[in-house]
Design a protein around this motif. Sequence first.
Motif, PDB file in Angstrom:
ATOM      1  N   ARG A 153      -7.679 -61.376 131.520  1.00 57.16           N
ATOM      2  CA  ARG A 153      -6.263 -61.016 131.594  1.00 57.16           C
ATOM      3  C   ARG A 153      -5.597 -61.151 130.235  1.00 57.16           C
ATOM      4  O   ARG A 153      -4.690 -60.398 129.898  1.00 57.16           O
ATOM      5  N   ALA A 154      -6.051 -62.122 129.420  1.00 60.15           N
ATOM      6  CA  ALA A 154      -5.485 -62.309 128.081  1.00 60.15           C
ATOM      7  C   ALA A 154      -5.766 -61.084 127.215  1.00 60.15           C
ATOM      8  O   ALA A 154      -4.892 -60.632 126.468  1.00 60.15           O
ATOM      9  N   GLY A 155      -6.976 -60.541 127.295  1.00 61.91           N
ATOM     10  CA  GLY A 155      -7.296 -59.329 126.549  1.00 61.91           C
ATOM     11  C   GLY A 155      -6.404 -58.180 126.973  1.00 61.91           C
ATOM     12  O   GLY A 155      -5.875 -57.439 126.134  1.00 61.91           O
ATOM     13  N   ASP A 156      -6.200 -58.035 128.272  1.00 62.74           N
ATOM     14  CA  ASP A 156      -5.325 -56.990 128.782  1.00 62.74           C
ATOM     15  C   ASP A 156      -3.894 -57.220 128.301  1.00 62.74           C
ATOM     16  O   ASP A 156      -3.198 -56.283 127.905  1.00 62.74           O
ATOM     17  N   TRP A 157      -3.450 -58.479 128.313  1.00 65.84           N
ATOM     18  CA  TRP A 157      -2.099 -58.830 127.855  1.00 65.84           C
ATOM     19  C   TRP A 157      -1.918 -58.424 126.398  1.00 65.84           C
ATOM     20  O   TRP A 157      -0.894 -57.849 126.028  1.00 65.84           O
ATOM     21  N   LEU A 158      -2.900 -58.720 125.571  1.00 70.14           N
ATOM     22  CA  LEU A 158      -2.811 -58.377 124.148  1.00 70.14           C
ATOM     23  C   LEU A 158      -2.685 -56.868 123.948  1.00 70.14           C
ATOM     24  O   LEU A 158      -1.831 -56.395 123.196  1.00 70.14           O
ATOM     25  N   PHE A 159      -3.530 -56.097 124.635  1.00 67.07           N
ATOM     26  CA  PHE A 159      -3.489 -54.649 124.471  1.00 67.07           C
ATOM     27  C   PHE A 159      -2.211 -54.038 125.044  1.00 67.07           C
ATOM     28  O   PHE A 159      -1.704 -53.054 124.518  1.00 67.07           O
ATOM     29  N   SER A 160      -1.673 -54.631 126.095  1.00 67.38           N
ATOM     30  CA  SER A 160      -0.458 -54.077 126.685  1.00 67.38           C
ATOM     31  C   SER A 160       0.792 -54.444 125.894  1.00 67.38           C
ATOM     32  O   SER A 160       1.862 -53.901 126.142  1.00 67.38           O
ATOM     33  N   HIS A 161       0.682 -55.372 124.935  1.00 66.72           N
ATOM     34  CA  HIS A 161       1.824 -55.745 124.099  1.00 66.72           C
ATOM     35  C   HIS A 161       1.640 -55.306 122.638  1.00 66.72           C
ATOM     36  O   HIS A 161       2.295 -55.847 121.747  1.00 66.72           O
ATOM     37  N   MET A 162       0.769 -54.334 122.398  1.00 64.50           N
ATOM     38  CA  MET A 162       0.471 -53.904 121.039  1.00 64.50           C
ATOM     39  C   MET A 162       1.687 -53.311 120.315  1.00 64.50           C
ATOM     40  O   MET A 162       1.774 -53.402 119.094  1.00 64.50           O
ATOM     41  N   ASP A 163       2.623 -52.721 121.056  1.00 69.07           N
ATOM     42  CA  ASP A 163       3.782 -52.101 120.416  1.00 69.07           C
ATOM     43  C   ASP A 163       4.602 -53.109 119.619  1.00 69.07           C
ATOM     44  O   ASP A 163       5.135 -52.773 118.569  1.00 69.07           O
TER      45      ASP A 163
END
Length: 178
Positions: free
Chosen positions: A71-81
């Motif tokens: 989930r942390a990896g997903d969190w990082l990619f979803s907050h890339m902006d």
Amino acid sequence: MEWVFAHMEDPDFNEPLPAAAAAPAAAAAAPAATAGGQAQDPEKISMLTAMGFETDAAEAALLATSGNVERAGDWLFSHMDDLAAAVAAVKGGAAAADGPPGSSTGARPAVTDGSGDFQLLGIISHMGSNTACGHYVAHVKKGGRWVIFNDEKVAASEHPPLSLGYMYVYRRVKDSKQ
């Protein structure tokens, strides 16, 4: 992608992920990713920094996802902006939660960008005995029907493999209030 190539020959590579019941036992064995400067699991930090993220961002992602590295990896990619702002918000929220009595409770702010309702548009799935052979196809919902896109062949898909998707594509459903 590098991880996939490095682990392609692992005997359990094509096995499904462990059941959710196994997750609490694994979480109990690993150090917690908590606020207040407590140590986080260095192996999880290493996994996330190997993907190109800074240590500070990896720690914030683990904090935001209760130490769950996937989930942390997903969190990082979803907050890339605006990753820096997201990291600051998580770290600031953790500091507020550990503050003196009467300070912020660390509650998450209300979501203001619409409902959390999404509609499945399509999936990408793999046809083949393993990732070393076969190819990927797309199943897309068009006009209420599922269609398979397999190279140059396009046909109706009576029973798309919704539980076997490698990637799922969603669209946010508009709020009736917006």
